[in-house]
Motif scaffolding. Sequence first.
Motif: not given
Length: 328
Positions: A109-114, A292-300, A321-325
């Motif tokens: 998850l860290v690798d994905k988000f950062v 510039g930090v926006k909340p996600p459209k929906q929480v994972l 992956d899909g949620w992240y994109k």
Amino acid sequence: MSVVPVEELFTVFNETAMIIQEELACTYLEALAETGENIFQGSILQRDELSELTIKRLTKSYDSIHLNRFSNEEIRKSFQLAILKGMKEIVQHNHQMTPDAVGMLVGYLVDKFVHDQSFRLLDPAVGTGNLLTTVINQQQSKAVEAIGLDIDDILIKLSYVNANLQQHPIQFFNQDSLEPLFIEEADVVVSDLPVGYYPNDLRAADYEMKAEKGHTYAHHLFIEQSMRHVKAGGYLFFIVPNGIFESEQAPMLHEYIKKYGIIQGLLQLPLSLFKNKNAAKSIFILQKKGEGVKPPKQVLLVNLPSLSKTAEVEKILSKIDGWYKENK
């Protein structure tokens, strides 16, 4: 038949720790920290306290391995096995080690988000350094500097040895992490939060989430302390109890997060990882508010299947992956 590298290295850690434990009349974990430091330094640092015979036995064992033949993950896993053995001697509630599969997932998850190619990582409840080094080992081709804090002097020594053996640049501080911290701000926080009440009401009074009466939850205070020491827009990955939003102190947690953070995700870990459902935990992903930090459209929101069910786990990872994109 060839020996598995993790077993080969564990055997050396274990046998030499037992030799030192017997000779110095200390605990297994203390002896493990000593032997790990010997292996890292390439010399026996306790010569003055050991007999000639013991020095010969240790030298023979140390000479049978060369650290550069092992990957960081092999070193981490073999050292972790030895620590787990030592923990059986002194089972304290807060000394439970984060399961490997969970550490791997947090690392993923860290690798994905950062996306920064270099960043500073903080673990305010570092324990033996197992979660922190698991996460670092998964940041392929990224440069990670880290900071680890723990109040337990034996655990922090094991952390320090663990990091040295894997050649990770980590600064360690042996202190109560809820006291004032004199550290640089981190880009990312990871932590398997200590759960329970924090006994120091005087110190807790400095926190916004302090309880109106009685002791405050330590895990709430750790979240607040982490939020204070991460940069605006930084991510925080916590391993938290499943009932974190259902306790009598939960309203204060809600208020605090609404004020300073954005909830990105909550991944419930499989119950099979825990002794009973009351001990079950989730991975909680927060982001500190900032320009510039926006909340996600929906929480994972994810309920993880048993991590041994590879096909089901693959499905979940592609859902993440899909949620992240879509959201990032």
